[in-house]
Design an enzyme around this catalytic site. Structure first.
Site, short mmCIF file in Angstrom:
data_model
loop_
_atom_site.label_atom_id
_atom_site.label_comp_id
_atom_site.label_asym_id
_atom_site.label_seq_id
_atom_site.Cartn_x
_atom_site.Cartn_y
_atom_site.Cartn_z
N ARG A 294 0.86 -1.18 0.00
CA ARG A 294 0.00 0.00 0.00
C ARG A 294 0.90 1.23 0.00
O ARG A 294 1.73 1.41 0.89
CB ARG A 294 -0.90 -0.01 1.23
CG ARG A 294 -1.86 1.17 1.32
CD ARG A 294 -2.65 1.14 2.62
NE ARG A 294 -3.40 -0.09 2.76
CZ ARG A 294 -3.45 -0.83 3.87
NH1 ARG A 294 -2.75 -0.48 4.94
NH2 ARG A 294 -4.17 -1.93 3.92
N CYS B 51 -14.56 -9.10 6.88
CA CYS B 51 -14.28 -9.44 8.27
C CYS B 51 -14.62 -8.23 9.12
O CYS B 51 -14.95 -7.16 8.58
CB CYS B 51 -12.81 -9.87 8.43
SG CYS B 51 -11.66 -8.48 8.55
N CYS C 213 -14.48 -4.06 0.64
CA CYS C 213 -13.05 -4.26 0.80
C CYS C 213 -12.59 -5.37 -0.15
O CYS C 213 -13.39 -5.98 -0.86
CB CYS C 213 -12.73 -4.62 2.24
SG CYS C 213 -13.33 -6.25 2.74
N LYS D 141 -2.70 0.58 15.17
CA LYS D 141 -2.74 1.45 14.00
C LYS D 141 -3.46 2.76 14.33
O LYS D 141 -4.31 2.81 15.22
CB LYS D 141 -3.44 0.75 12.84
CG LYS D 141 -4.87 0.33 13.11
CD LYS D 141 -5.43 -0.48 11.96
CE LYS D 141 -6.84 -0.99 12.26
NZ LYS D 141 -7.38 -1.82 11.17
N CYS E 249 -12.36 -2.40 6.89
CA CYS E 249 -11.75 -1.73 5.74
C CYS E 249 -12.79 -1.21 4.74
O CYS E 249 -12.56 -0.21 4.08
CB CYS E 249 -10.78 -2.67 5.04
SG CYS E 249 -9.38 -3.16 6.07
N ARG F 20 -0.98 6.20 9.66
CA ARG F 20 -0.98 5.70 8.29
C ARG F 20 -1.26 6.81 7.29
O ARG F 20 -1.28 7.99 7.64
CB ARG F 20 -1.99 4.56 8.19
CG ARG F 20 -1.61 3.40 9.14
CD ARG F 20 -2.47 2.19 8.93
NE ARG F 20 -2.06 1.07 9.77
CZ ARG F 20 -2.58 -0.15 9.69
NH1 ARG F 20 -3.54 -0.39 8.80
NH2 ARG F 20 -2.17 -1.11 10.47
N CYS G 232 -6.85 -11.48 0.98
CA CYS G 232 -6.72 -11.02 2.37
C CYS G 232 -6.77 -12.22 3.33
O CYS G 232 -7.74 -12.98 3.33
CB CYS G 232 -7.84 -10.04 2.72
SG CYS G 232 -7.75 -9.49 4.45
N LYS H 27 -5.15 6.37 12.33
CA LYS H 27 -5.57 6.93 11.05
C LYS H 27 -5.96 8.39 11.21
O LYS H 27 -6.67 8.76 12.15
CB LYS H 27 -6.76 6.13 10.49
CG LYS H 27 -6.41 4.67 10.22
CD LYS H 27 -7.62 3.88 9.75
CE LYS H 27 -7.25 2.43 9.49
NZ LYS H 27 -8.43 1.64 9.03
#
Length: 575
Positions: free
Chosen positions: A82, A478, A433, A213, A482, A152, A439, A215
């Site tokens: 990414r 999931c 996603c 993470k 995303c 990110r 994935c 964002k």
């Protein structure tokens, strides 16, 4: 670490990821040595996780996993990369470079536009990983910190029309991205063969980086095209007389959860207040460092900023940010979100230039039979003097087109299927996603399921005389979020092959979290439920009432008001 407020630090045995980061030598690990091992296509041990900080996830093609096992072969190990692309803006030269690499060096040959307003390469085998980073560097790009426990890729509203305010906001998105990047030289040493740095300090992220993470976005009202409530930190642009004067700061949004764990939930961001421009970077660093010090390093499922705010209290977190930044939040300036989708087709900017937003279903740019999207984008890039902009809704803007090239670019786009006049409002308002087959976290289909599912919903809308209407419909394979299903009017969250948790009641502006209506039901059952509910909407709606708003008013589900308290409350779904 701040010595105050020690009660806000979670005590206990640290998650293994904390060991991994501590022992990584500032994200270097033994990745360089792993690259030389041609006995496996994988990155092994800690490196499996460490490459994420360099912008990559190790994956394999799950469609052929069983067949390869029968042949006594390891899974077809490869990486997904990414890119870091603050605000989603890419030059035409950069586009042509990534187009060439995807064609020649990736298994699938595609460029994937993501919900994080950047692109991904899928299916890059180990021998091509280092050349991939060197190619990106040669055209002024990288993938630093687009995954892992760091800040990110920074999103920014894709709005080339009001060019002056957008340009200012975009510049701030770039500054925030650079300010919050890891300072380790591990990326340059491993992938670009730079000399090893003698020492490393991480003044903002710390030597063990963030607990989870993180964002960040910059958003320009009235377009909530980046979904502020999906992110840890959001800067809402406030303009006066066509000039940016500062930001309202929203903290603590996030959509991921864990199936069966009621201590996890999607959460909206809290509005901390307004800051003037000169405090932007200090406030960004203060929010990140407070989360760095107070975030849960014991339980990763509760490590995101949203859980820190729930645990320590919004006012305590806000006060710490003021203390660390030296800025005091003023009352928020008024603003309103009225839309969040992309304006597909041509619009003219205030500077007289034209901008063409291309609808890219699922963001997958590839040449399909009768629809040569990848070739068409490359042909446009070869003649276009402006830039190209990826949106957080997986679409692509050809920005800054002079009047004399408008017809030519439209002709190319139509020739290659990049413009189709029959794309319905419903298809434009649907998103998924990647999920299967690449994935490793996917429990159910998403990208491959979406097109046919949308066709079914189009049929239901037509059946009930609502063909010109649409529903914000999103599918994620999931519960990691995303596909941003937890900000949709209808959100599906993968539970198993062909099975989803079925959520209802979000709104069109992205300001309300949907509630689970049915658990673990099949694709067929979902469409049966939607048939009934769309029928009711057609008969019982108020004038111009959106689907999600109708479901709340009709008490099909009750609104999620306080996620920590009522998201999992089954009594909020009337029998």
């Amino acid at each position: 670490m701040s010595t105050d407020n020690k009660n806000f630090i979670v005590e206990g045995k640290l998650a293994d990821n904390e060991r991994l980061k501590t022992e990584s030598n500032f994200l270097r690990g033994t990745i360089a040595e792993d690259l030389k091992d041609d006995l496996t296509g994988a990155f092994v041990g800690d490196n499996f996780q460490l490459i994420r900080f360099h912008g990559m996830y190790q994956q394999d093609d799950r469609d052929i996993r069983a067949e390869r096992a029968k042949q006594k072969l390891e899974p077809l190990q490869n990486v997904m990369l990414r890119a870091r692309l603050p605000g989603g803006i890419i030059t035409t030269d950069q586009w042509l470079a990534i187009d060439k690499f995807a064609e020649e060096k990736s298994i699938y040959g595609s460029i994937r536009l993501t919900t994080r307003q950047t692109f991904q390469f899928h299916g890059v085998l180990k021998p091509n990983v280092k050349p991939m980073h060197q190619m990106l560097n040669s055209v002024g790009m990288d993938s630093i910190a687009t995954a892992g426990d760091v800040n990110r890729n920074v999103l920014c509203t894709s709005n080339p029309v009001e060019s002056e305010v957008h340009q200012e906001a975009y510049e701030w998105a770039k500054k925030i991205s650079e300010h919050l990047l890891p300072k380790t030289r591990a990326y340059a040493e491993i992938w670009l063969d730079e000399k090893k740095a003698e020492s490393t300090e991480e003044p903002i992220l710390g030597s063990t980086y963030l607990p989870r993470k993180f964002k960040t976005t910059v958003v320009i009202p009235p377009h909530n095209d980046i979904d502020v409530h999906a992110n840890d930190l959001n800067f809402v642009a406030i303009a006066e007389n066509g000039k940016l004067i500062g930001f309202n700061v929203l903290v603590g949004g996030g959509l991921a959860m864990t199936h069966g764990d009621t201590a996890t939930f999607p959460r909206k961001a809290d509005d901390f207040g307004f800051i003037s421009l000169e405090h932007t970077l200090a406030v960004a660093a203060a929010v990140v460092s407070t989360q760095r010090d107070w975030g849960n390093r014991v339980n990763r499922k509760n490590a995101k900023t949203k859980y820190t705010l729930e645990r320590v209290g919004v006012e305590n977190f806000k006060a710490e940010v003021e203390k660390r930044s030296g800025a005091v939040f003023a009352d928020s300036k008024p603003y309103e979100f009225t839309s969040r989708g992309d304006r597909i087709g041509w619009v003219e900017g205030i500077d007289g230039k034209h901008h063409l937003t291309l609808f890219i279903e699922n963001g997958r740019i590839l040449d399909f039979p009768g629809k040569t999207l990848k070739t068409g984008c490359a042909e446009i890039a070869r003649i276009h003097p402006g830039d190209m902009r990826m949106t957080a809704n997986q679409n692509l803007i050809i920005a800054g087109v002079p009047t004399e090239l408008k017809d030519k670019i439209e002709s190319i786009a139509r020739e290659h299927g990049l413009i189709a006049d029959d794309v319905s409002p419903q298809r434009m308002d649907s998103m998924a996603c990647v999920a299967l087959p690449t994935c490793p976290l996917a429990m159910a289909e998403a990208e491959r399921y979406l097109p046919n599912a949308v066709t079914e919903i189009e049929g239901l809308l037509a059946k009930h005389n609502l063909a010109n209407e649409s529903i914000i419909y999103r599918v994620t394979g999931c519960p990691n979020g995303c596909g941003r299903a937890m900000l949709a009017e209808v959100g599906l969250v993968g539970k198993g092959p062909g099975k989803y948790n079925f959520h209802l009641g979000g709104d069109r502006q992205g300001l309300r979290i949907p509630r689970m209506y049915k658990e673990n039901i099949s694709e067929q059952q979902i469409m049966q439920e939607l048939d009934v509910l769309i029928g009711r909407w057609a008969k019982e709606r108020n004038t111009d009432e959106a689907f999600g708003d109708f479901l709340i008013r009709a008490e099909v589900v009750k609104p999620v008001v306080d996620s920590a308290k009522d998201f999992h409350d089954e009594s909020q779904v009337p029998a």
